[in-house]
Design a protein around this motif. Structure first.
Motif, short mmCIF file in Angstrom:
data_model
loop_
_atom_site.label_atom_id
_atom_site.label_comp_id
_atom_site.label_asym_id
_atom_site.label_seq_id
_atom_site.Cartn_x
_atom_site.Cartn_y
_atom_site.Cartn_z
N LEU A 101 -6.73 6.05 6.44
CA LEU A 101 -6.83 6.27 7.88
C LEU A 101 -7.70 7.49 8.19
O LEU A 101 -8.50 7.47 9.14
CB LEU A 101 -5.44 6.45 8.47
CG LEU A 101 -4.58 5.20 8.63
CD1 LEU A 101 -3.20 5.57 9.17
CD2 LEU A 101 -5.25 4.19 9.56
N VAL A 102 -7.54 8.54 7.40
CA VAL A 102 -8.35 9.75 7.62
C VAL A 102 -9.83 9.43 7.44
O VAL A 102 -10.68 9.81 8.27
CB VAL A 102 -7.92 10.87 6.65
CG1 VAL A 102 -8.91 12.03 6.70
CG2 VAL A 102 -6.52 11.36 6.98
N ILE A 146 1.42 6.26 12.24
CA ILE A 146 1.05 4.93 11.78
C ILE A 146 1.19 4.83 10.26
O ILE A 146 1.71 3.85 9.72
CB ILE A 146 -0.39 4.59 12.21
CG1 ILE A 146 -0.48 4.48 13.73
CG2 ILE A 146 -0.86 3.30 11.55
CD1 ILE A 146 -1.88 4.27 14.25
N ALA A 147 0.73 5.87 9.56
CA ALA A 147 0.80 5.86 8.09
C ALA A 147 2.25 5.79 7.60
O ALA A 147 2.56 5.10 6.63
CB ALA A 147 0.11 7.11 7.53
N ILE A 177 0.84 -1.19 0.00
CA ILE A 177 0.00 0.00 0.00
C ILE A 177 0.88 1.25 0.00
O ILE A 177 1.75 1.41 0.86
CB ILE A 177 -0.92 0.02 1.23
CG1 ILE A 177 -1.85 -1.19 1.22
CG2 ILE A 177 -1.76 1.31 1.25
CD1 ILE A 177 -2.75 -1.26 2.43
N PRO A 178 0.68 2.18 -0.94
CA PRO A 178 1.44 3.44 -0.92
C PRO A 178 1.17 4.23 0.35
O PRO A 178 0.08 4.16 0.93
CB PRO A 178 0.92 4.18 -2.16
CG PRO A 178 0.33 3.12 -3.04
CD PRO A 178 -0.20 2.07 -2.11
N VAL A 179 2.17 4.97 0.78
CA VAL A 179 2.07 5.71 2.03
C VAL A 179 0.90 6.69 2.01
O VAL A 179 0.11 6.75 2.96
CB VAL A 179 3.39 6.46 2.32
CG1 VAL A 179 3.23 7.39 3.51
CG2 VAL A 179 4.51 5.47 2.56
N PHE A 180 0.77 7.44 0.92
CA PHE A 180 -0.28 8.45 0.88
C PHE A 180 -1.67 7.80 0.83
O PHE A 180 -2.62 8.32 1.42
CB PHE A 180 -0.08 9.37 -0.33
CG PHE A 180 -0.34 8.73 -1.66
CD1 PHE A 180 -1.60 8.76 -2.23
CD2 PHE A 180 0.68 8.10 -2.35
CE1 PHE A 180 -1.84 8.17 -3.46
CE2 PHE A 180 0.46 7.51 -3.58
CZ PHE A 180 -0.81 7.54 -4.13
N ALA A 181 -1.79 6.65 0.15
CA ALA A 181 -3.08 5.96 0.08
C ALA A 181 -3.48 5.45 1.46
O ALA A 181 -4.66 5.54 1.85
CB ALA A 181 -3.01 4.81 -0.93
N LEU A 185 4.66 13.58 1.54
CA LEU A 185 3.31 13.08 1.23
C LEU A 185 2.40 13.15 2.44
O LEU A 185 1.27 13.65 2.36
CB LEU A 185 3.41 11.64 0.72
CG LEU A 185 4.23 11.40 -0.55
CD1 LEU A 185 4.38 9.91 -0.81
CD2 LEU A 185 3.58 12.09 -1.74
N ILE A 186 2.88 12.64 3.57
CA ILE A 186 2.02 12.53 4.75
C ILE A 186 1.66 13.89 5.32
O ILE A 186 0.53 14.10 5.78
CB ILE A 186 2.73 11.65 5.81
CG1 ILE A 186 2.77 10.20 5.34
CG2 ILE A 186 2.01 11.73 7.14
CD1 ILE A 186 1.41 9.59 5.07
#
Length: 302
Positions: free
Chosen positions: A139-140, A174-175, A130-134, A244-245
């Motif tokens: 999570l949001v 976490i992300a 899973i990509p970090v931004f996805a 990204l995050i």
């Protein structure tokens, strides 16, 4: 020094390859040629690129990163305000990844072929896929629906409200920490399996130690060196992934500042941010090299 010099060339060159110019931001779409020419001269953009680079590098080495063309504030002040937020996020994400990645990897090796091992390996596969931004966006959305009172977006400084600050760091940590933790889990499992094949583990088991005792006394430290190397490299990568995050979770850090500067053609800010992020990566890698002999004395003896 050579790496940092190459990094400075990269930071300077990448920004100048982007379409647009800071003159477009300052002059606006309806400016005349005379205004644009005056701004070009004032910003030093009429000089050859090698001259611009030498001037920028000399100012940077003296601690002067320039001034933002968008808001007129010193770039050093903008970075100084946001760098602690990025470093806090990087530290929290690293701690999150270590807290589950290393124990899960060690336990997975101890229970090789069992249900926990299969579950841990499946989890690491998902974490790496899973990509970090996805994952951050997921999570949001998840917490916005399931826990509407939980702060999913925004940031509160620690000095203003420590509890709110820590809450706002949970989801981004976490992300960012899941991919690193997945990598650590896989490396820890592989390293522990190699250690279990060594003679000193067999000797410990033959002298009456349980599998857990042999792991805690001898296995973990011998398996830690390659895992520590990966953790150090991944922590440096976390600083880059923060771009990204921070934008997903609206955290005012270096990553968010970099994206904003690029979209606004704020050359001085973009160059400084890229240079700081790259230098942080280099420094963290160097720190890992220095700490490895403390983790595994055999490395220092070679």
């Amino acid at each position: 020094m050579i790496v940092l010099f190459a990094l400075s060339l990269l930071a300077f060159g990448l920004v100048h390859l982007l379409p647009g110019s800071p003159v477009d931001t300052l002059a606006g779409p309806y400016s005349d040629a005379a205004t644009r020419a005056r701004l070009t001269t004032d910003l030093g953009l009429d000089k050859p690129l090698p001259v611009q680079y030498v001037t920028w590098l000399a100012n940077t080495l003296s601690g002067d990163f320039g001034t933002s063309v968008f808001n007129g504030l010193p770039v050093r002040e903008l970075i100084g305000d946001r760098l602690p937020n990025t470093l806090q996020l990087a530290v929290f994400a690293t701690l999150t990844s270590i807290a589950w990645g290393i124990p899960a990897g060690a336990l997975s090796a101890m229970k090789r072929g069992r249900l926990f091992d299969a579950t841990a390996r499946a989890t690491t596969f998902v974490g790496l896929a899973i990509p970090v931004f996805a994952f951050g966006v997921a999570l949001v959305l998840l917490f916005s629906i399931a826990f509407p009172s939980w702060p999913t977006l925004g940031f509160v400084p620690f000095s203003q409200d420590p509890a709110q600050n820590l809450q706002s760091m949970v989801l981004p940590s976490i992300a960012l920490g899941l991919p690193l933790g997945s990598t650590l889990c896989r490396f820890m499992r592989s390293s522990m399996l190699e250690v279990y094949e060594q003679d000193f583990i067999r000797t410990a088991l033959a002298t009456g130690s349980t599998h857990l005792q042999a792991t805690m006394r001898h296995g973990l430290r011998n398996a830690a060196a390659p895992v520590a190397t990966v953790a150090g490299l991944q922590m440096a990568g976390i600083v880059g992934n923060s771009i990204l995050i921070e934008n997903v979770f609206a955290i005012p850090g270096i990553g968010q500042l970099t994206v904003t500067a690029i979209t606004q053609h704020d050359v001085a800010v973009a160059q400084a941010c890229i240079l700081v992020l790259g230098a942080t990566y280099v420094v963290l890698n160097f720190a890992v090299d220095l700490l490895l002999p403390l983790i595994d004395p055999q490395i220092g003896a070679k």
